[in-house]
Design an enzyme around this catalytic site. Structure first.
Site, PDB file in Angstrom:
ATOM      1  N   SER A 190       1.167  -4.388 -13.144  1.00  0.00           N
ATOM      2  CA  SER A 190       0.976  -5.949 -13.346  1.00  0.00           C
ATOM      3  C   SER A 190       0.835  -6.870 -12.385  1.00  0.00           C
ATOM      4  O   SER A 190       0.171  -6.194 -11.547  1.00  0.00           O
ATOM      5  CB  SER A 190       2.226  -6.220 -12.846  1.00  0.00           C
ATOM      6  OG  SER A 190       4.180  -5.318 -13.184  1.00  0.00           O
ATOM      7  N   ASN A 194      -2.837 -11.094  -8.078  1.00  0.00           N
ATOM      8  CA  ASN A 194      -2.653 -10.062  -7.045  1.00  0.00           C
ATOM      9  C   ASN A 194      -2.671  -8.397  -8.636  1.00  0.00           C
ATOM     10  O   ASN A 194      -1.893  -9.157  -9.325  1.00  0.00           O
ATOM     11  CB  ASN A 194      -0.946 -10.438  -6.677  1.00  0.00           C
ATOM     12  CG  ASN A 194      -1.386  -8.766  -5.139  1.00  0.00           C
ATOM     13  OD1 ASN A 194      -1.503  -7.847  -5.092  1.00  0.00           O
ATOM     14  ND2 ASN A 194       0.404  -9.075  -5.141  1.00  0.00           N
TER      15      ASN A 194
HETATM   16  C1  GAR Z   1      -2.598  -0.706  -6.030  1.00  0.00           C
HETATM   17  O1  GAR Z   1      -2.306   0.648  -6.693  1.00  0.00           O
HETATM   18  C2  GAR Z   1      -2.510  -1.851  -5.764  1.00  0.00           C
HETATM   19  O2  GAR Z   1      -1.599  -2.212  -6.567  1.00  0.00           O
HETATM   20  C3  GAR Z   1      -1.183  -1.710  -4.469  1.00  0.00           C
HETATM   21  O3  GAR Z   1      -1.918  -1.238  -4.065  1.00  0.00           O
HETATM   22  C4  GAR Z   1      -3.483   0.028  -4.093  1.00  0.00           C
HETATM   23  C5  GAR Z   1      -4.133  -0.634  -3.716  1.00  0.00           C
HETATM   24  O4  GAR Z   1      -5.234   0.436  -3.870  1.00  0.00           O
HETATM   25  N1  GAR Z   1      -0.446  -2.981  -4.554  1.00  0.00           N
HETATM   26  C6  GAR Z   1       0.274  -3.114  -3.465  1.00  0.00           C
HETATM   27  O5  GAR Z   1       1.248  -2.324  -3.838  1.00  0.00           O
HETATM   28  C7  GAR Z   1       0.857  -4.072  -3.225  1.00  0.00           C
HETATM   29  N2  GAR Z   1       1.988  -4.709  -3.464  1.00  0.00           N
HETATM   30  P1  GAR Z   1      -6.706   0.209  -4.128  1.00  0.00           P
HETATM   31  O6  GAR Z   1      -6.572  -0.307  -2.777  1.00  0.00           O
HETATM   32  O7  GAR Z   1      -7.900   1.466  -4.155  1.00  0.00           O
HETATM   33  O8  GAR Z   1      -7.454  -0.716  -5.045  1.00  0.00           O
END
Ligand code: GAR
Length: 213
Positions: A142, A108
């Site tokens: 992370s 993740n």
């Molecule tokens: C990313 O910043 C990811 O780290 C976060 O959501 C965003 C998705 O962006 N995930 C979380 O917060 C999970 N706890 P994306 O859809 O453009 O890849």
């Protein structure tokens, strides 16, 4: 040999796009076998379709709890037999049974420096707003292995991102995302090269051939 990836998404899918691009540029010896979204309106589905990747929608709201939802996901994934599962902006919590089934094979990305600003309720823009509200001067990205528990798995890679006085949740998210894209592709590359070794909470990264980074 080409590894088979499965990517779970819920939203924009920019991390999915980073994987698609890395594969297209020959940086990852892999193919994405399936993209599964928890929402039918996720833009990530368009990104996958444009790249000719099969997609499935398994709507979270159609299931009573995380357990039932995870069982449905296991069924959809089974025929694809993925070597590695990537959560990429996937906003649902997976059951213990699901996580144990794919133990050591789920990653993740989280938009903060774990163990800060993580755990239940910390996702997407909420993470960046919490960083700003707290007044932290540094945030970051992370990449972790997923274990039972939210954001508690062994950390593979982290990188700090400065917080500026002028930052909004959006501007911070944008800078952190750029780091996530680079770091996530790197973590997958290491994994596929057999360079990641989990020992308790620590992930050791062995050098690549010829000392390659
Ligand atoms: C990313 O910043 C990811 O780290 C976060 O959501 C965003 C998705 O962006 N995930 C979380 O917060 C999970 N706890 P994306 O859809 O453009 O890849």
């Amino acid at each position: 040999m080409q590894a088979k990836l499965a990517v779970l998404v819920s939203g924009n899918g920019s991390n999915l796009q980073a994987m698609i691009d890395a594969i297209a540029f020959g940086l990852l010896p892999a193919e994405i076998a399936i993209v599964i979204s928890s929402r039918s309106d996720a833009y990530a589905l368009e990104r996958a379709a444009r790249a000719g990747i099969p997609t499935a929608v398994v709507p979270r709201k159609a299931y009573a709890d995380n357990e039932a939802y995870s069982e449905a996901l296991l069924e959809v994934l089974a025929p694809y037999q993925p070597d590695l599962l990537l959560l990429a902006g996937f906003m649902s919590v997976l059951s213990d049974r699901f996580v144990n089934h794919y133990a050591g094979r789920i990653m993740n990305t989280h938009p903060a420096l774990i163990p800060a600003f993580c755990g239940p309720g910390f996702y997407g823009a909420r993470v960046h707003q919490a960083v700003l509200d707290y007044g932290a001067k540094v945030s970051g990205a992370s990449i972790i292995f997923v274990e039972t528990g939210v954001d508690t798995g062994p950390i593979i890679l982290q990188e700090a991102v400065p917080v500026y006085d002028t930052d909004t949740a959006d501007s911070l998210a944008e800078r952190v995302l750029a780091v996530e894209h680079r770091l996530y592709v790197k973590a997958v590359r290491y994994y596929l090269a057999g360079r990641l070794h989990i020992r308790g909470r620590r992930v050791y990264i062995t050098p690549g051939e010829g000392g390659e980074k």
